[in-house]
Write a protein that holds these residues in place. Structure first.
Motif, PDB file in Angstrom:
ATOM      1  N   ASP A  49      33.798  87.514  33.087  1.00  0.00           N
ATOM      2  CA  ASP A  49      34.491  88.687  31.912  1.00  0.00           C
ATOM      3  C   ASP A  49      35.211  89.696  32.646  1.00  0.00           C
ATOM      4  N   GLY A  50      34.480  90.082  33.524  1.00  0.00           N
ATOM      5  CA  GLY A  50      35.246  91.093  34.391  1.00  0.00           C
ATOM      6  C   GLY A  50      36.587  90.813  34.805  1.00  0.00           C
ATOM      7  N   LEU A  51      36.863  89.541  35.408  1.00  0.00           N
ATOM      8  CA  LEU A  51      37.960  89.232  36.054  1.00  0.00           C
ATOM      9  C   LEU A  51      38.965  88.818  34.936  1.00  0.00           C
ATOM     10  N   ASP A  52      38.325  88.362  33.750  1.00  0.00           N
ATOM     11  CA  ASP A  52      39.229  88.304  32.694  1.00  0.00           C
ATOM     12  C   ASP A  52      40.052  89.835  31.868  1.00  0.00           C
TER      13      ASP A  52
ATOM     14  N   GLU B  21      40.008  75.022  26.100  1.00  0.00           N
ATOM     15  CA  GLU B  21      39.823  76.262  25.692  1.00  0.00           C
ATOM     16  C   GLU B  21      40.981  77.246  25.884  1.00  0.00           C
ATOM     17  N   LEU B  22      41.369  77.072  27.229  1.00  0.00           N
ATOM     18  CA  LEU B  22      42.582  77.897  27.635  1.00  0.00           C
ATOM     19  C   LEU B  22      43.876  77.494  26.716  1.00  0.00           C
ATOM     20  N   GLU B  23      44.256  76.522  26.802  1.00  0.00           N
ATOM     21  CA  GLU B  23      45.283  75.940  25.961  1.00  0.00           C
ATOM     22  C   GLU B  23      44.999  76.507  24.424  1.00  0.00           C
ATOM     23  N   ALA B  24      44.085  76.498  23.783  1.00  0.00           N
ATOM     24  CA  ALA B  24      43.610  77.055  22.525  1.00  0.00           C
ATOM     25  C   ALA B  24      43.964  78.616  22.465  1.00  0.00           C
TER      26      ALA B  24
ATOM     27  N   GLU C 299      45.954  80.328  24.558  1.00  0.00           N
ATOM     28  CA  GLU C 299      47.316  80.548  24.657  1.00  0.00           C
ATOM     29  C   GLU C 299      48.106  80.350  23.649  1.00  0.00           C
ATOM     30  N   ALA C 300      47.529  79.255  22.715  1.00  0.00           N
ATOM     31  CA  ALA C 300      48.402  78.889  21.371  1.00  0.00           C
ATOM     32  C   ALA C 300      47.951  80.078  20.482  1.00  0.00           C
ATOM     33  N   ALA C 301      46.687  80.438  20.284  1.00  0.00           N
ATOM     34  CA  ALA C 301      46.282  81.562  19.457  1.00  0.00           C
ATOM     35  C   ALA C 301      47.155  82.918  19.702  1.00  0.00           C
ATOM     36  N   GLY C 302      47.333  83.306  21.047  1.00  0.00           N
ATOM     37  CA  GLY C 302      47.986  84.500  21.536  1.00  0.00           C
ATOM     38  C   GLY C 302      49.449  84.592  21.193  1.00  0.00           C
TER      39      GLY C 302
ATOM     40  N   GLY D 297      43.683  90.477  31.913  1.00  0.00           N
ATOM     41  CA  GLY D 297      44.689  90.562  30.665  1.00  0.00           C
ATOM     42  C   GLY D 297      44.459  88.926  30.304  1.00  0.00           C
ATOM     43  N   ARG D 298      43.936  88.001  30.675  1.00  0.00           N
ATOM     44  CA  ARG D 298      43.925  86.467  30.306  1.00  0.00           C
ATOM     45  C   ARG D 298      42.822  85.883  31.212  1.00  0.00           C
ATOM     46  N   PRO D 299      42.221  84.609  30.591  1.00  0.00           N
ATOM     47  CA  PRO D 299      41.149  83.867  31.280  1.00  0.00           C
ATOM     48  C   PRO D 299      41.651  83.764  32.765  1.00  0.00           C
ATOM     49  N   CYS D 300      40.493  83.939  33.641  1.00  0.00           N
ATOM     50  CA  CYS D 300      40.671  83.906  35.067  1.00  0.00           C
ATOM     51  C   CYS D 300      40.940  82.342  35.527  1.00  0.00           C
ATOM     52  N   LEU D 301      41.217  82.043  36.520  1.00  0.00           N
ATOM     53  CA  LEU D 301      41.586  80.945  37.314  1.00  0.00           C
ATOM     54  C   LEU D 301      40.433  79.924  37.013  1.00  0.00           C
ATOM     55  N   TRP D 302      39.198  80.459  37.429  1.00  0.00           N
ATOM     56  CA  TRP D 302      37.887  79.698  37.453  1.00  0.00           C
ATOM     57  C   TRP D 302      37.865  79.173  35.902  1.00  0.00           C
ATOM     58  N   ARG D 303      37.875  79.796  34.816  1.00  0.00           N
ATOM     59  CA  ARG D 303      37.956  79.273  33.273  1.00  0.00           C
ATOM     60  C   ARG D 303      39.172  78.654  33.197  1.00  0.00           C
ATOM     61  N   GLN D 304      40.382  78.535  33.805  1.00  0.00           N
ATOM     62  CA  GLN D 304      41.378  77.771  33.360  1.00  0.00           C
ATOM     63  C   GLN D 304      41.009  76.346  34.002  1.00  0.00           C
ATOM     64  N   ILE D 305      40.373  76.424  35.215  1.00  0.00           N
ATOM     65  CA  ILE D 305      40.068  74.994  35.856  1.00  0.00           C
ATOM     66  C   ILE D 305      38.769  74.446  35.140  1.00  0.00           C
TER      67      ILE D 305
END
Length: 248
Positions: free
Chosen positions: A220-223, A240-243, A245-248, A227-235
C-alpha cells in the motif's frame, strides 16, 4: 525490535542554561505499522520559554503551569521506551534535554533506558546528501501531507516522522529472511557440478496472517508513493491492474 518515534519541544536551545522540556511525545511502530499506542505529555518547566521557542511551539507559561513537572511523569517515559529502538530527528538535541531532565529526576541517561537511539536526520543526510532534510522537506519529498502543521507540536511531529521513517526504510534486505545455517548450507550444496542451482534444497516458509497483513501494508505504501499499483501487484494481479487503468 519495537520502535518508538520521539519528539520534544523545549523552552530554548541549551539545557545547560536552564532550559527545560515543555512537551514530549512518543509514537509506537510495530511490524512497520504505526499503532494507536502513544505517550503525550505537556510539562511545567517552572520558567518562561524564550521568545524564539514560543514562536515555534506556542505553549505559553500560563498553559504549562497547570501540567505536571517532569519528575512526576518520568516513569511513564521510562516504561514506554524500555528496550525499544527510539527514532529521533536530530537526536543529539532531544537526548541532551532528556538526559538533563532524567538527571534531575535521579534516573539514568536516556540511552541506558531504551534499546538504542537512531537519528533519522543522519539517515536522511546519507540518503539525500546536499539536500534539505528537515521534517517539512522530507514530508514533501515522500508525498506526506503536513498542511496541518502550522506550529511545531511533539505529537504531530512524531506522527509525521513515523510516516517519513517508514517511507525512508522501505528497502527489503532479504526475500528469505533469516534462514538457519543448516538451511543455508543445504541451499549452497544444491548447486550441481556445472553450477546450476537446485531450489529443492531451500526451506519452504509458510506466510502467516500477520506477515501477510504487513506485506499488504508495505505494498500500500509503495502504491501511494508511486501513484499507481506497484510492480509486485502488476505482476501478481494483472487482471486487477487492467481494470484499475480502465477505470482511471
Amino acid at each position: 525490535m519495537r520502535q518508538i518515534v520521539l519528539d520534544t519541544e523545549t523552552t530554548g536551545l541549551e539545557p545547560e542554561q536552564g532550559h527545560r522540556v515543555v512537551e514530549l511525545a512518543c509514537v509506537e511502530i510495530l511490524n512497520r505499522r504505526v499503532t494507536d499506542r502513544h505517550l503525550h505529555l505537556y510539562l511545567n518547566p517552572d520558567r518562561d520559554s524564550d521568545p524564539e521557542a514560543l514562536r515555534v511551539h506556542g505553549l505559553t507559561t500560563e498553559f504549562l503551569s497547570g501540567h505536571p513537572r517532569f519528575p512526576e511523569v518520568a516513569r511513564q517515559l521510562v516504561d514506554f521506551v524500555r528496550d525499544a529502538e527510539v527514532i529521533i530527528h536530530n537526536a543529539a538535541f532531544d537526548v541532551k534535554f532528556l538526559n538533563a531532565e532524567l538527571r534531575r529526576a535521579g534516573l539514568p541517561p536516556f540511552t541506558e533506558l531504551c534499546g538504542k537511539v537512531t537519528d533519522s536526520l543522519m539517515v536522511a543526510r546519507e540518503m539525500f546528501p546536499g539536500k534539505r532534510n528537515n521534517l517539512d522537506a522530507l514530508c514533501e519529498r515522500f508525498g506526506i501531507s503536513n498542511a496541518h502543521r502550522t506550529l511545531h507540536g511533539a505529537l504531530l511531529d512524531s506522527e509525521l516522522l513515523g510516516e517519513v521513517w517508514l517511507a525512508m526504510t522501505r528497502g527489503q534486505d532479504s526475500l528469505l529472511g533469516e534462514a538457519s545455517d543448516e538451511a543455508a548450507d543445504a541451499g549452497a550444496g544444491a548447486a550441481g557440478a556445472h553450477g546450476r542451482f537446485d531450489a529443492s534444497g531451500l526451506p519452504v516458509i509458510q506466510v502467516d496472517e500477520q506477515a501477510s497483513q504487513a506485506h499488504e501494508a508495505y505494498l500500500d505504501g509503495l502504491d501511494k508513493a508511486a501513484g499507481r499499483p506497484c510492480l509486485w501487484r502488476q505482476i501478481d494481479r494483472p487482471v486487477e491492474l487492467e481494470a484499475h487503468e480502465a477505470a482511471g
